[in-house]
Design an enzyme around this catalytic site. Structure first.
Site, mmCIF file in Angstrom:
data_model
loop_
_atom_site.group_PDB
_atom_site.id
_atom_site.type_symbol
_atom_site.label_atom_id
_atom_site.label_comp_id
_atom_site.label_asym_id
_atom_site.label_seq_id
_atom_site.Cartn_x
_atom_site.Cartn_y
_atom_site.Cartn_z
ATOM 1 N N ASN A 94 0.804 -1.217 0.000
ATOM 2 C CA ASN A 94 0.000 0.000 0.000
ATOM 3 C C ASN A 94 0.838 1.268 0.000
ATOM 4 O O ASN A 94 0.400 2.304 -0.501
ATOM 5 C CB ASN A 94 -0.919 0.005 1.236
ATOM 6 C CG ASN A 94 -2.018 -1.020 1.136
ATOM 7 O OD1 ASN A 94 -2.860 -0.952 0.248
ATOM 8 N ND2 ASN A 94 -2.016 -1.981 2.044
ATOM 9 N N THR A 95 2.047 1.206 0.540
ATOM 10 C CA THR A 95 2.902 2.392 0.622
ATOM 11 C C THR A 95 4.019 2.368 -0.412
ATOM 12 O O THR A 95 4.313 3.381 -1.042
ATOM 13 C CB THR A 95 3.512 2.516 2.032
ATOM 14 O OG1 THR A 95 2.457 2.561 2.997
ATOM 15 C CG2 THR A 95 4.348 3.774 2.146
ATOM 16 N N ASN A 96 4.663 1.209 -0.589
ATOM 17 C CA ASN A 96 5.788 1.095 -1.510
ATOM 18 C C ASN A 96 5.688 -0.169 -2.358
ATOM 19 O O ASN A 96 5.026 -1.136 -1.970
ATOM 20 C CB ASN A 96 7.120 1.063 -0.737
ATOM 21 C CG ASN A 96 7.415 2.357 -0.018
ATOM 22 O OD1 ASN A 96 7.583 3.397 -0.637
ATOM 23 N ND2 ASN A 96 7.468 2.307 1.304
ATOM 24 N N ASP B 104 0.681 -10.732 0.963
ATOM 25 C CA ASP B 104 1.941 -10.450 1.653
ATOM 26 C C ASP B 104 2.029 -11.211 2.974
ATOM 27 O O ASP B 104 3.097 -11.712 3.349
ATOM 28 C CB ASP B 104 2.108 -8.946 1.888
ATOM 29 C CG ASP B 104 0.909 -8.310 2.595
ATOM 30 O OD1 ASP B 104 -0.176 -8.928 2.624
ATOM 31 O OD2 ASP B 104 1.066 -7.178 3.100
ATOM 32 N N THR C 89 2.223 -0.329 6.153
ATOM 33 C CA THR C 89 1.158 0.663 6.288
ATOM 34 C C THR C 89 0.300 0.320 7.501
ATOM 35 O O THR C 89 -0.080 1.183 8.288
ATOM 36 C CB THR C 89 0.302 0.686 5.015
ATOM 37 O OG1 THR C 89 1.152 0.900 3.886
ATOM 38 C CG2 THR C 89 -0.726 1.791 5.086
#
Length: 266
Positions: A9-11, A110, A133
């Site tokens: 979600n972030t990277n 994940d 996240t």
């Protein structure tokens, strides 16, 4: 060589493996509007700095919790790497791990990849703490089955919520403060966020261990493995985290690719 892609979600993390050897890894912020061409320009230049070219890649695997990002990542592999591609969650590939949860389809790719890799590498039973996240605590039993876990707000989300909701509080960096009792507003915020999160980690792990031990036969103490970008920040601040493996998800993707493409793989 294998290109492993972990889209969070972030990277989005990229890594190239030559067998079990990690040849290079890179990270870019998640942006669902980023095109395959933009990924290619960025990634191929970084690969070149490590002496790698797209022609060296003969396989790729993608694990993603952001469905909107998949199209461009798949196009990246097919257009610029022209290699065999496996996408976690598509075409009935082996995930390498059984689950004992009520709704297996709800478990994020994940989390399953982390659980699979952690049990293969470290044995079980164990808890995998992923500082992303969200901060997730995933439980794997002694036989390698995913037994469920806990999802808590990530530390960056907590810090951002505090800053956005309180008009007089500044935006601060996440770091271990020199003391618990702050003498300035920034010190107080950093102490609350950092040590409050340490308390969350220790409290949840203690409760997970107690509940797991009450429901199962003795299998030995549960190991605790941490991963994610902020894992090293907390590693030295609490004794409950036994090891940090920042590349756990990417290594798990590489293991899953081999397990799916090699019929003899366990």
């Amino acid at each position: 060589m294998l290109l492993a892609i972990n889209s969070g979600n972030t990277n989005v993390g990229f890594a190239v493996f030559d067998g079990d050897t990690l040849r290079g890894k890179w990270r870019i912020s998640t942006n669902v509007h980023r095109t395959a061409d933009e990924y290619a320009v960025w990634l191929t230049q970084l690969m070149a700095l490590d002496g790698l070219t797209p022609a060296m890649i003969d396989g790729a695997i993608i694990g993603s919790v952001v469905p909107e990002a998949l199209f461009s990542l798949k196009a990246l592999v097919r257009r610029y790497f022209r290699c065999d591609l496996l996408v976690i969650g598509e075409n009935g590939e082996r995930l390498g791990i059984e689950t004992t949860i009520d709704r297996p389809e709800e478990a994020g790719a994940d989390r399953l990849v982390n659980s699979f890799a952690a049990h293969r590498i470290y044995g079980g039973p164990l808890i995998v703490v992923d500082f992303g996240t969200a901060t997730t605590f995933d439980v794997i039993d002694g036989e390698g089955r995913y037994a469920g876990g806990v999802i808590a707000p990530g530390i960056n989300l907590s810090l951002e919520a505090l800053y956005m909701a309180a008009a007089k509080l500044p935006s601060v960096a996440i770091q271990q403060p020199p003391r618990i009792i702050g003498k300035t507003t920034v010190d107080c915020m950093q102490s609350g966020i950092f040590w409050g999160y340490v308390g969350l980690i220790e409290g949840l792990i203690a409760r997970i261990r107690a509940e797991y031990g009450a429901e199962t036969s003795a299998e030995g103490a549960m190991k605790v493995i941490a991963t994610g970008g902020l894992a090293p920040l907390f590693y030295g601040a609490t004794d409950v985290i036994e090891r940090v493996d920042e590349d756990l998800t990417l290594r798990g993707l590489a293991m899953l690719y081999r397990a799916n493409r090699d019929p003899k793989a366990p």
